[in-house]
Motif scaffolding. Structure first.
Motif, PDB file in Angstrom:
ATOM      1  N   PRO A   1       3.438  10.741  -7.711  1.00  0.00           N
ATOM      2  CA  PRO A   1       4.171  10.160  -6.791  1.00  0.00           C
ATOM      3  C   PRO A   1       3.944   8.543  -6.707  1.00  0.00           C
ATOM      4  CG  PRO A   1       1.956  11.289  -5.955  1.00  0.00           C
ATOM      5  CD  PRO A   1       2.231  11.507  -7.661  1.00  0.00           C
ATOM      6  N   LEU A   2       2.903   8.020  -7.258  1.00  0.00           N
ATOM      7  CA  LEU A   2       2.830   6.731  -7.124  1.00  0.00           C
ATOM      8  C   LEU A   2       3.807   5.790  -7.975  1.00  0.00           C
ATOM      9  CD1 LEU A   2      -1.219   6.162  -7.662  1.00  0.00           C
ATOM     10  CD2 LEU A   2       0.240   5.789  -5.555  1.00  0.00           C
ATOM     11  N   ASP A   3       4.334   6.392  -9.072  1.00  0.00           N
ATOM     12  CA  ASP A   3       5.446   5.601  -9.713  1.00  0.00           C
ATOM     13  C   ASP A   3       6.713   5.716  -8.896  1.00  0.00           C
ATOM     14  OD1 ASP A   3       3.393   6.688 -11.551  1.00  0.00           O
ATOM     15  OD2 ASP A   3       4.852   6.908 -13.009  1.00  0.00           O
ATOM     16  N   ARG A   4       6.786   6.701  -7.997  1.00  0.00           N
ATOM     17  CA  ARG A   4       8.040   6.424  -7.206  1.00  0.00           C
ATOM     18  C   ARG A   4       7.719   5.743  -6.247  1.00  0.00           C
ATOM     19  NH1 ARG A   4       8.354  12.374  -6.636  1.00  0.00           N
ATOM     20  NH2 ARG A   4       7.388  12.052  -4.501  1.00  0.00           N
ATOM     21  N   ALA A   5       6.638   5.603  -5.344  1.00  0.00           N
ATOM     22  CA  ALA A   5       6.366   4.868  -4.508  1.00  0.00           C
ATOM     23  C   ALA A   5       6.390   3.256  -4.842  1.00  0.00           C
ATOM     24  CB  ALA A   5       5.084   5.342  -3.680  1.00  0.00           C
ATOM     25  N   PHE A   6       5.987   2.992  -6.077  1.00  0.00           N
ATOM     26  CA  PHE A   6       5.934   1.620  -6.148  1.00  0.00           C
ATOM     27  C   PHE A   6       7.259   1.356  -7.290  1.00  0.00           C
ATOM     28  CE2 PHE A   6       1.431   2.162  -5.268  1.00  0.00           C
ATOM     29  CZ  PHE A   6       1.257   1.468  -4.289  1.00  0.00           C
ATOM     30  N   ARG A   7       8.019   2.202  -7.528  1.00  0.00           N
ATOM     31  CA  ARG A   7       9.087   2.027  -8.666  1.00  0.00           C
ATOM     32  C   ARG A   7       8.551   1.335  -9.985  1.00  0.00           C
ATOM     33  NH1 ARG A   7      11.294   0.528  -3.194  1.00  0.00           N
ATOM     34  NH2 ARG A   7      12.845   2.311  -2.770  1.00  0.00           N
ATOM     35  N   GLN A   8       7.710   1.959 -10.489  1.00  0.00           N
ATOM     36  CA  GLN A   8       7.260   1.509 -11.867  1.00  0.00           C
ATOM     37  C   GLN A   8       6.230   2.376 -12.233  1.00  0.00           C
ATOM     38  OE1 GLN A   8       4.829  -2.074 -10.169  1.00  0.00           O
ATOM     39  NE2 GLN A   8       3.755  -1.866 -12.206  1.00  0.00           N
ATOM     40  N   LYS A   9       5.730   2.413 -13.449  1.00  0.00           N
ATOM     41  CA  LYS A   9       4.903   3.087 -14.078  1.00  0.00           C
ATOM     42  C   LYS A   9       3.347   2.617 -13.723  1.00  0.00           C
ATOM     43  CE  LYS A   9       3.550   5.504 -18.524  1.00  0.00           C
ATOM     44  NZ  LYS A   9       2.869   6.468 -17.667  1.00  0.00           N
ATOM     45  N   VAL A  10       2.691   3.683 -13.057  1.00  0.00           N
ATOM     46  CA  VAL A  10       1.473   3.314 -12.671  1.00  0.00           C
ATOM     47  C   VAL A  10       0.522   3.827 -13.702  1.00  0.00           C
ATOM     48  CG1 VAL A  10      -0.341   3.777 -10.700  1.00  0.00           C
ATOM     49  CG2 VAL A  10       2.007   3.162 -10.153  1.00  0.00           C
ATOM     50  N   PRO A  11      -0.416   3.041 -14.020  1.00  0.00           N
ATOM     51  CA  PRO A  11      -1.253   3.357 -15.246  1.00  0.00           C
ATOM     52  C   PRO A  11      -2.015   4.508 -15.006  1.00  0.00           C
ATOM     53  CG  PRO A  11      -1.478   1.189 -14.578  1.00  0.00           C
ATOM     54  CD  PRO A  11      -0.680   1.855 -13.594  1.00  0.00           C
ATOM     55  N   GLU A  12      -2.448   5.206 -15.938  1.00  0.00           N
ATOM     56  CA  GLU A  12      -3.285   6.352 -15.624  1.00  0.00           C
ATOM     57  C   GLU A  12      -4.513   6.373 -14.975  1.00  0.00           C
ATOM     58  OE1 GLU A  12      -2.133   9.466 -16.608  1.00  0.00           O
ATOM     59  OE2 GLU A  12      -0.223   8.744 -17.584  1.00  0.00           O
ATOM     60  N   GLY A  13      -4.998   5.008 -15.260  1.00  0.00           N
ATOM     61  CA  GLY A  13      -6.349   4.719 -15.014  1.00  0.00           C
ATOM     62  C   GLY A  13      -6.657   4.991 -13.244  1.00  0.00           C
ATOM     63  N   VAL A  14      -5.246   4.632 -12.633  1.00  0.00           N
ATOM     64  CA  VAL A  14      -5.073   4.679 -10.998  1.00  0.00           C
ATOM     65  C   VAL A  14      -5.138   6.096 -10.754  1.00  0.00           C
ATOM     66  CG1 VAL A  14      -3.846   4.011  -9.032  1.00  0.00           C
ATOM     67  CG2 VAL A  14      -3.831   2.663 -11.242  1.00  0.00           C
ATOM     68  N   TYR A  15      -4.691   6.996 -11.343  1.00  0.00           N
ATOM     69  CA  TYR A  15      -4.473   8.523 -11.300  1.00  0.00           C
ATOM     70  C   TYR A  15      -5.925   8.997 -11.309  1.00  0.00           C
ATOM     71  CZ  TYR A  15       0.561   8.689 -10.645  1.00  0.00           C
ATOM     72  OH  TYR A  15       1.725   8.467  -9.841  1.00  0.00           O
ATOM     73  N   ALA A  16      -6.573   8.492 -12.203  1.00  0.00           N
ATOM     74  CA  ALA A  16      -8.082   8.955 -12.549  1.00  0.00           C
ATOM     75  C   ALA A  16      -8.880   8.256 -11.640  1.00  0.00           C
ATOM     76  CB  ALA A  16      -8.539   8.486 -13.862  1.00  0.00           C
ATOM     77  N   ALA A  17      -8.707   7.203 -10.942  1.00  0.00           N
ATOM     78  CA  ALA A  17      -9.446   6.760  -9.836  1.00  0.00           C
ATOM     79  C   ALA A  17      -9.170   7.701  -8.633  1.00  0.00           C
ATOM     80  CB  ALA A  17      -9.124   5.257  -9.667  1.00  0.00           C
TER      81      ALA A  17
ATOM     82  N   GLY B   1       0.885  -1.266  -0.189  1.00  0.00           N
ATOM     83  CA  GLY B   1      -0.070   0.001  -0.008  1.00  0.00           C
ATOM     84  C   GLY B   1       0.978   1.158  -0.011  1.00  0.00           C
ATOM     85  N   ALA B   2       0.173   2.207  -0.316  1.00  0.00           N
ATOM     86  CA  ALA B   2       0.836   3.596  -0.324  1.00  0.00           C
ATOM     87  C   ALA B   2      -0.331   4.595   0.126  1.00  0.00           C
ATOM     88  CB  ALA B   2       1.377   4.123  -1.815  1.00  0.00           C
ATOM     89  N   TYR B   3      -0.051   5.577   0.836  1.00  0.00           N
ATOM     90  CA  TYR B   3      -0.859   6.483   1.522  1.00  0.00           C
ATOM     91  C   TYR B   3      -0.563   7.838   0.882  1.00  0.00           C
ATOM     92  CZ  TYR B   3      -2.100   2.544   4.489  1.00  0.00           C
ATOM     93  OH  TYR B   3      -2.498   1.307   4.698  1.00  0.00           O
ATOM     94  N   ILE B   4      -1.766   8.684   0.474  1.00  0.00           N
ATOM     95  CA  ILE B   4      -1.753   9.997   0.079  1.00  0.00           C
ATOM     96  C   ILE B   4      -2.388  10.868   1.000  1.00  0.00           C
ATOM     97  CG2 ILE B   4      -2.272  11.677  -1.908  1.00  0.00           C
ATOM     98  CD1 ILE B   4      -1.455   9.407  -3.749  1.00  0.00           C
TER      99      ILE B   4
END
Ligand SMILES: [Zn+2]
Length: 87
Positions: A62-78, A44-47
């Motif tokens: 910030p999620l890309d950094r937290a998970f050390r990978q490219k997080v899909p745009e849909g997650v940011y949309a969510a 998990g990551a918290y914002i």
């Protein structure tokens, strides 16, 4: 009372607060989810609410950094949906 209150750190601003005040994003085998129940199994990551409301959140990614990978745009949309109280 006297219950232990779990504290989490915001992945954007590093501010610490009770995790129930934060938005949780979790990475599972099925992918990324905005975890409103805070109970989903996975990493998990918290914002914090302030960062969630930051219009620059998408640019900062910030999620890309937290998970050390490219997080899909849909997650940011969510996340944007969660901010508006839809999730
Ligand atoms: Zn923050």
């Amino acid at each position: 009372m006297g219950k232990h209150i779990p504290i989490r750190e915001c992945i954007c601003c590093r501010r610490k607060d009770e995790k129930q005040n934060y938005c949780r994003i979790v990475k599972t085998k099925e992918g990324f989810f905005v975890d409103s129940t805070h109970k989903k199994e996975g990493r998990g990551a918290y914002i914090c609410p302030a960062c969630l409301n930051d219009p620059a959140l998408l640019k900062k990614r910030p999620l890309d950094r937290a998970f050390r990978q490219k997080v899909p745009e849909g997650v940011y949309a969510a996340l944007a949906d969660a901010r508006e109280g839809k999730a």
